[in-house]
Design a protein around this motif. Structure first.
Motif, PDB file in Angstrom:
ATOM      1  N   ILE A   1     -15.028 -72.978 -14.466  1.00 58.54           N
ATOM      2  CA  ILE A   1     -14.378 -71.691 -14.173  1.00 58.54           C
ATOM      3  C   ILE A   1     -14.226 -71.489 -12.661  1.00 58.54           C
ATOM      4  O   ILE A   1     -14.102 -70.366 -12.188  1.00 58.54           O
ATOM      5  CB  ILE A   1     -15.131 -70.503 -14.809  1.00 58.54           C
ATOM      6  CG1 ILE A   1     -16.596 -70.434 -14.325  1.00 58.54           C
ATOM      7  CG2 ILE A   1     -15.055 -70.551 -16.316  1.00 58.54           C
ATOM      8  CD1 ILE A   1     -17.297 -69.147 -14.745  1.00 58.54           C
ATOM      9  N   GLY A   2     -14.242 -72.593 -11.940  1.00 61.12           N
ATOM     10  CA  GLY A   2     -13.953 -72.533 -10.516  1.00 61.12           C
ATOM     11  C   GLY A   2     -15.163 -72.434  -9.606  1.00 61.12           C
ATOM     12  O   GLY A   2     -15.014 -72.219  -8.402  1.00 61.12           O
ATOM     13  N   GLY A   3     -16.365 -72.593 -10.161  1.00 64.40           N
ATOM     14  CA  GLY A   3     -17.578 -72.481  -9.345  1.00 64.40           C
ATOM     15  C   GLY A   3     -17.846 -73.709  -8.499  1.00 64.40           C
ATOM     16  O   GLY A   3     -17.158 -74.731  -8.604  1.00 64.40           O
ATOM     17  N   TRP A   4     -18.872 -73.629  -7.674  1.00 65.38           N
ATOM     18  CA  TRP A   4     -19.220 -74.718  -6.751  1.00 65.38           C
ATOM     19  C   TRP A   4     -20.751 -74.933  -6.770  1.00 65.38           C
ATOM     20  O   TRP A   4     -21.437 -74.726  -5.773  1.00 65.38           O
ATOM     21  CB  TRP A   4     -18.728 -74.392  -5.334  1.00 65.38           C
ATOM     22  CG  TRP A   4     -19.071 -73.003  -4.872  1.00 65.38           C
ATOM     23  CD1 TRP A   4     -20.141 -72.620  -4.121  1.00 65.38           C
ATOM     24  CD2 TRP A   4     -18.329 -71.805  -5.149  1.00 65.38           C
ATOM     25  NE1 TRP A   4     -20.123 -71.257  -3.925  1.00 65.38           N
ATOM     26  CE2 TRP A   4     -19.028 -70.737  -4.532  1.00 65.38           C
ATOM     27  CE3 TRP A   4     -17.163 -71.518  -5.847  1.00 65.38           C
ATOM     28  CZ2 TRP A   4     -18.575 -69.410  -4.598  1.00 65.38           C
ATOM     29  CZ3 TRP A   4     -16.719 -70.214  -5.912  1.00 65.38           C
ATOM     30  CH2 TRP A   4     -17.420 -69.182  -5.293  1.00 65.38           C
ATOM     31  N   PRO A   5     -21.283 -75.335  -7.918  1.00 65.71           N
ATOM     32  CA  PRO A   5     -22.736 -75.468  -8.048  1.00 65.71           C
ATOM     33  C   PRO A   5     -23.361 -76.433  -7.045  1.00 65.71           C
ATOM     34  O   PRO A   5     -24.550 -76.287  -6.713  1.00 65.71           O
ATOM     35  CB  PRO A   5     -22.917 -75.965  -9.483  1.00 65.71           C
ATOM     36  CG  PRO A   5     -21.587 -76.515  -9.882  1.00 65.71           C
ATOM     37  CD  PRO A   5     -20.586 -75.689  -9.173  1.00 65.71           C
ATOM     38  N   ASP A   6     -22.593 -77.385  -6.546  1.00 61.74           N
ATOM     39  CA  ASP A   6     -23.135 -78.371  -5.603  1.00 61.74           C
ATOM     40  C   ASP A   6     -22.978 -77.937  -4.148  1.00 61.74           C
ATOM     41  O   ASP A   6     -23.393 -78.668  -3.243  1.00 61.74           O
ATOM     42  CB  ASP A   6     -22.434 -79.726  -5.798  1.00 61.74           C
ATOM     43  CG  ASP A   6     -22.639 -80.280  -7.199  1.00 61.74           C
ATOM     44  OD1 ASP A   6     -23.732 -80.070  -7.763  1.00 61.74           O
ATOM     45  OD2 ASP A   6     -21.690 -80.906  -7.730  1.00 61.74           O
ATOM     46  N   ASP A   7     -22.402 -76.756  -3.924  1.00 65.56           N
ATOM     47  CA  ASP A   7     -22.177 -76.312  -2.546  1.00 65.56           C
ATOM     48  C   ASP A   7     -22.675 -74.884  -2.323  1.00 65.56           C
ATOM     49  O   ASP A   7     -22.166 -74.168  -1.469  1.00 65.56           O
ATOM     50  CB  ASP A   7     -20.684 -76.403  -2.209  1.00 65.56           C
ATOM     51  CG  ASP A   7     -20.424 -76.349  -0.700  1.00 65.56           C
ATOM     52  OD1 ASP A   7     -21.322 -76.756   0.082  1.00 65.56           O
ATOM     53  OD2 ASP A   7     -19.342 -75.874  -0.308  1.00 65.56           O
ATOM     54  N   VAL A   8     -23.669 -74.460  -3.086  1.00 68.08           N
ATOM     55  CA  VAL A   8     -24.308 -73.168  -2.852  1.00 68.08           C
ATOM     56  C   VAL A   8     -25.287 -73.339  -1.696  1.00 68.08           C
ATOM     57  O   VAL A   8     -26.115 -74.246  -1.711  1.00 68.08           O
ATOM     58  CB  VAL A   8     -25.040 -72.672  -4.116  1.00 68.08           C
ATOM     59  CG1 VAL A   8     -25.856 -71.419  -3.819  1.00 68.08           C
ATOM     60  CG2 VAL A   8     -24.025 -72.397  -5.223  1.00 68.08           C
TER      61      VAL A   8
END
Length: 454
Positions: A167-174
């Motif tokens: 859904i467009g998230g960035w789990p690896d760039d938090v």
């Protein structure tokens, strides 16, 4: 002042909307009896037509990808413009990310790219055509980024939900001040149940790049015609994360001592003040306390408390900050608010900070949020007692709370200089006009609505 042409068009709008003969939400006659709430306030070279500000409210209504990513749309013109039409003095655009991974959700707005200027300008032009000022809150969500819109969380039966790549998230760039599973906002990481992603720590160079990006976003705000900029350092988002010893476990120049933990905040303030004109107001929103001082984690690590905010507040005038927007909480799920003494709690903190700053003969305006809680509590008490509250009882409580907070008459010092109201405007976009009516202040309505104001 009324335009000489009684049907003159508002300036800087590519379509016709009439310039109001009198600015909505302003008294038809100012006198010594006019509540301070409905008197103008000049901050640098801009003037608020009254003391009621629409606080930033997330709408999760920007595109998550593609050429329109992070750009404001006609939704924002319609919602924010409506508050301006009905008399609010200053309307804030919601938390707007200065970096792509600084959005709270994939559908939150950003200002990290020149392509996002046009959408903001469209909102700013319309808000200003209605006699209001427009502000923007520049932000980075830090370890609270890459979450889903709340209605997606509701489908899952949860308060909030992590946004994965689908859904467009960035789990690896938090990113956050400190990294690892121990620094997930929930406290202890569990891959199935957590509402937030474990962050990675900013490098020292990335922190310096972040300061630069705040300044660049401020420059884009100017190009869009924004009147006021607010720096978001509250509610557990990135700058607040750096301020707190609970979330900042760094050992470089941005961690450890109070001086180091506040370094990012002061660098961001200086960077923005350096690129905006001297005529432009600069606001700062802070969580005045984390409500962690009586918790196990607060006792172990220390926390951000009201005294910390006062210490920062006294340094703000010299840095060119004009107003401190006093909020609270949001940095850790263990926060503990005294449930029996919450009435007016944030307003009382704002009053305490204002007195501390003024006792040192410093000039800093104070904004109070949360006063609507007072009216809601009064309403709830009546309802719980089995009594049917009159339809106008809540607005009466709200109006009196707003008046008392800002009134400086009869030798009294106000608790705050302005009030910031958010969710109540979602319920009642005409809140300014209703408060004026309840206080007996005859104010101007929008030209198109005058036939119903008699």
């Amino acid at each position: 002042m009324a335009p000489s042409n009684l049907n003159a068009p508002a300036p800087n709008i590519p379509y016709f909307t009439p310039q109001h003969r009198h600015s909505p939400g302003t008294p038809k006659e100012l006198s010594s009896k006019t509540p301070t709430l409905f008197t103008p306030l000049q901050i640098r070279d801009v003037t608020l037509r009254n003391r009621i500000i629409v606080g930033p409210m997330c709408q999760y209504s920007a595109a998550a990808s593609g050429p329109e990513i992070g750009a404001l749309t006609d939704w924002h013109v319609a919602t924010l413009g409506h508050y301006a039409i009905k008399g609010a003095a200053l309307v804030f655009v919601e938390a707007t990310a200065v970096q792509p991974n600084g959005r709270i959700s994939p559908n939150c707005p950003g200002l990290w790219d020149d392509a996002q200027i046009a959408g903001l300008k469209r909102v700013a032009d319309f808000v200003k055509s209605q006699g209001a000022l427009v502000g923007i809150q520049l932000a980075h969500a830090g370890r609270k980024s890459s979450t889903a819109a709340p209605w997606l969380a509701e489908v899952a039966g949860r308060k909030s939900k992590r946004a994965d790549k689908d859904i467009g998230g960035w789990p690896d760039d938090v990113k956050g001040p400190s990294g690892g599973e121990s620094q997930v906002w929930d406290g202890v990481y569990d891959s199935e149940t957590n509402r937030f992603w474990p962050p990675k720590a900013f490098t020292t160079q990335e922190v310096k790049d972040l300061v630069r990006d705040f300044a660049k976003a401020a420059e884009r705000s100017l190009k869009a015609g924004v009147d006021v900029i607010e720096i978001h350092a509250a509610h557990g988002y990135l700058i607040h994360q750096f301020l707190s010893p609970v979330s900042n476990r760094r050992t470089d120049e941005y961690g450890g001592s109070f001086e180091n933990r506040t370094r990012l905040l002061f660098e961001v303030i200086k960077a923005i003040r350096d690129v905006i004109p001297a005529s432009m107001p600069l606001f700062l929103r802070m969580s005045s306390t984390e409500y962690l001082d009586d918790t196990d984690i607060g006792k172990e690590l220390g926390s951000w408390v009201v005294e910390s905010t006062i210490k920062v507040a006294k340094q703000l005038p010299a840095l060119g900050v004009d107003l401190l927007d006093v909020s609270s909480g949001g940095n850790h799920p263990a926060q503990r608010i005294d449930g029996t003494n919450t009435k007016d709690y944030q307003v009382k903190i704002a009053d305490r900070i204002r007195n501390a700053v003024h006792s040192d003969n410093l000039k800093l305006l104070i904004g109070a949020v949360g006063l609507i809680t007072d009216a809601e509590q009064a309403r709830d008490i009546v309802e719980q007692a089995g009594t049917v509250a009159p339809l106008d009882s809540s607005i009466g409580e709200e109006a009196e709370a707003a008046k008392d907070t800002t009134d400086a008459k009869d030798g009294k010092q106000p608790m705050a200089d302005v009030i910031l109201v958010a969710r109540q405007f979602l319920r009642e976009p005409e809140w300014v006009l209703k408060v004026a009516w309840k206080l007996g202040v005859d104010v101007w309505w929008p030209s198109q609505f005058m036939r119903v104001s008699f």
